[in-house]
Write an enzyme that holds these catalytic residues in place. Structure first.
Site, short mmCIF file in Angstrom:
data_model
loop_
_atom_site.label_atom_id
_atom_site.label_comp_id
_atom_site.label_asym_id
_atom_site.label_seq_id
_atom_site.Cartn_x
_atom_site.Cartn_y
_atom_site.Cartn_z
N HIS A 389 21.79 -39.56 -13.51
CA HIS A 389 20.70 -40.33 -12.90
C HIS A 389 19.87 -39.43 -11.97
O HIS A 389 18.63 -39.42 -12.05
CB HIS A 389 21.30 -41.49 -12.12
CG HIS A 389 20.30 -42.33 -11.38
ND1 HIS A 389 19.82 -43.52 -11.88
CD2 HIS A 389 19.70 -42.15 -10.17
CE1 HIS A 389 18.96 -44.03 -11.01
NE2 HIS A 389 18.88 -43.22 -9.96
N GLU A 390 20.54 -38.66 -11.12
CA GLU A 390 19.83 -37.78 -10.19
C GLU A 390 19.14 -36.64 -10.92
O GLU A 390 18.08 -36.16 -10.47
CB GLU A 390 20.80 -37.23 -9.13
CG GLU A 390 21.50 -38.29 -8.29
CD GLU A 390 20.55 -39.23 -7.58
OE1 GLU A 390 19.42 -38.81 -7.26
OE2 GLU A 390 20.93 -40.39 -7.34
N HIS A 393 15.72 -37.74 -11.82
CA HIS A 393 14.85 -37.74 -10.63
C HIS A 393 14.31 -36.33 -10.38
O HIS A 393 13.13 -36.16 -10.03
CB HIS A 393 15.63 -38.21 -9.40
CG HIS A 393 15.78 -39.69 -9.30
ND1 HIS A 393 14.76 -40.58 -9.56
CD2 HIS A 393 16.86 -40.46 -8.94
CE1 HIS A 393 15.18 -41.82 -9.38
NE2 HIS A 393 16.45 -41.78 -9.01
N GLU A 457 13.57 -45.63 -10.82
CA GLU A 457 15.01 -45.89 -10.95
C GLU A 457 15.36 -46.35 -12.36
O GLU A 457 16.38 -45.92 -12.93
CB GLU A 457 15.45 -46.94 -9.93
CG GLU A 457 15.32 -46.51 -8.48
CD GLU A 457 16.15 -45.30 -8.15
OE1 GLU A 457 17.22 -45.12 -8.76
OE2 GLU A 457 15.73 -44.51 -7.28
#
Length: 562
Positions: A389-390, A393, A457
């Site tokens: 997930h990061e 980003h 997100e």
């Protein structure tokens, strides 16, 4: 803009209104609400009839802020010790510990205070500084009263620890105690709230003697007791021996030469990121040089850009982040980052009881992922989901994008106000319309931030899933386990509060909320979509049309009553 004596008068009025409200609630509770209404309506009518529109807004907002600060400071009487057989644990107290907190607070606010005294009265920055000083002053008052009032009790029969102070009342079942450690002294750079971020620490230290550190679900408690070794031995019986560190952890004083770099990094964070002291001194210096407003604006923007460039180092210092020394985590991160096509991403860990991970840095070449110590206790497949997930980003430069989008909105608002200033010569004639416009700007800013953040997100969840061996199912399971752990800690923290009583807080973020209002908050104002929605869409959509579904559900869930 009203400054000096006038604004101080409105601060006193806000405090006075709260005292009247509190007195009415105690003496005539049947009509205390209506007394509040009459006071505020009367104050608003008087202010707007005697001041210009913008001065009236500033004055009324100052009163509100002082009112709510007073409400936070003035609490109802607390029970010092619960019923039953309790032994008081004697605390070590001295004035030096409290004076150190006051000194650090004064240093952080020094630049802002200097600007408030010597800066131009017409500067809106003075008003921002005033609100910051009210908030910081309130927090400092709470800290002072806590130090003088804190008491700790232990019950062997009940196997509980009770903390009582002016603002904090907690009862901890010792079966929840994860581990216990001794530190050689209080670490101010770790405990002072202005020098940290994302901290779940409860600082009740009252001296610079040895500190006993108690780790519990969702929070860590720091105390200075008179016999730390004795109480460590007693409380250690309730913990898993494998998790405890027998030796005393050495902590250097904040002024020690080996701590200078750490101290400067945290002060820079407090003055430039968490506060505005650095910006205030920059503007004051340019004002003293008679620089034009455009030069001041450009200088502030350039300093903001510099802070964005330095954000990885600044946040690493603020969070006391250290290189991750878990080989399995580093190996998983390397594999995920290679799959994402990004390099030079470092993995750090920070001491925190919150289950969280965050991407830091404004570009791919200077990025890092910081994981909390609690997160590193999760199963490996969950950690992989968080890393994936990061990674998205970082790849999509979401940290930089979110800052630029926020700056774009604020720039548009400033531009609109400049147009108003040029074309509306008598704002007093449009008070209601301007008031509605200002309220709309505040609400729209929250909606705008939430929209941009949730979009990033959702994208990170679904693109991140493609980097995992287990795909969407693994990402969904990672988010599910993360939500369960977070919910458990929140419920534990609620149960610790003596004020919670029998109505213990029930949290289940994996179930759709039945309340339309809370769904509206979740989808329109929160930075993340609700967890039940994130997990559900990962399992059902598997990346196909998920952004369209998010847009549709964002509207549908916000207006559907059932």
């Amino acid at each position: 803009m009203p400054m000096g004596t006038h604004l101080f008068l409105f601060m006193l009025l806000g405090l006075g209104f709260y005292l009247i409200s509190a007195l009415a609630a105690k003496l005539i509770p049947a009509i205390d609400f209506w007394i509040d209404i009459v006071l505020w309506v009367g104050a608003a009518a008087y202010i707007f009839s005697h001041l210009s529109f913008m001065d009236g807004i500033v004055s009324l907002a100052t009163m509100f802020y002082c009112y709510w600060t007073a409400m936070d400071l003035i609490v109802s009487e607390r029970v010092e010790k619960p019923s039953g057989d309790w032994q008081e644990i004697e605390l070590a107290k001295n004035k030096t510990r409290l004076l150190s907190d006051i000194t650090l607070t004064a240093i952080v606010f020094a630049g802002a205070v200097i600007f408030f005294i010597y800066g131009p009265d017409t500067s809106p920055l003075k008003y921002v500084i005033l609100l910051g000083m009210i908030s910081g002053g309130g927090a400092l008052v709470k800290r002072i009263l806590n130090v003088f009032s804190v008491k700790v009790f232990y019950s062997a029969a009940l196997e509980k620890l009770h903390i009582s102070s002016h603002y904090e009342t907690r009862t901890y079942p010792l079966s929840d105690l994860k581990n216990i450690q001794l530190e050689s002294t209080a670490d101010l750079l770790k405990l002072h709230p202005l020098l940290t971020m994302y901290s779940s620490r409860l600082d009740l230290t009252t001296s610079f003697q040895q500190v006993i550190k108690l780790s519990l679900p969702g929070e860590t408690l720091f105390l200075t007791v008179k016999e730390p070794q004795k109480w460590k031995t007693i409380l250690q019986e309730y913990t898993d021996a494998e998790n405890n560190v027998d030796n005393v952890i050495s902590v250097l004083p904040f002024y020690h030469r080996k701590n200078v770099k750490r101290l400067l990094g945290k002060l820079y964070f407090a003055a430039s990121v968490k506060g505005v002291s650095a910006y205030a001194l920059l503007v004051l210096a340019l004002y003293a040089l008679h620089a034009s407003p455009w030069v001041m604006a450009v200088a502030v923007i350039l300093y903001w850009v510099f802070n964005m460039y330095m954000s990885d180092r600044v946040l690493r210092a603020a969070m006391d982040a250290k290189s991750c020394h878990h080989p399995h985590v580093q190996a998983a991160a390397d594999k995920i980052f290679r799959s994402a096509g990004i390099s030079h991403v470092r993995i750090y860990e920070t001491e925190s009881d919150d289950y969280n991970g965050m991407a830091v840095g404004m570009n791919v070449g200077r990025s890092m992922v910081i994981l909390t110590s609690a997160t590193l206790t999760l199963p490996q497949r969950v950690i992989e989901g968080i890393l994936a997930h990061e990674a998205i980003h970082i790849k999509k430069r979401d940290v930089l994008s979110s800052q630029l989008l926020r700056f774009l909105y604020l720039g548009a608002v400033v531009g609109i106000f400049l147009l108003f200033e040029q074309h509306i010569t008598h704002p007093e004639a449009h008070k209601i319309a301007l008031w509605a416009f200002i309220m709309a700007i505040i609400i729209l800013f929250q909606l705008y931030q939430s929209f941009c953040s949730q979009w990033m997100e959702v994208r990170a969840d679904n693109l991140g899933a493609s980097l995992l061996d287990g795909g969407y199912k693994q990402m969904a399971e990672a988010l599910r386990i993360l939500a369960v752990r977070q919910d458990e800690d929140i419920q534990k923290q609620s149960a610790y509060s003596s004020e919670a009583g029998e109505d213990e807080l029930q949290i289940d973020s994996l179930t759709r909320d039945k309340s339309w209002f809370f769904r509206l908050i979740d989808f329109q104002f929160a930075p993340h979509p609700p967890m039940y929605w994130r997990v559900g869409t990962l399992l059902s959509n598997k990346g196909h049309g998920v952004l369209k579904r998010w847009l549709r559900d964002r509207l549908k869930e916000s207006i559907t009553l059932k």
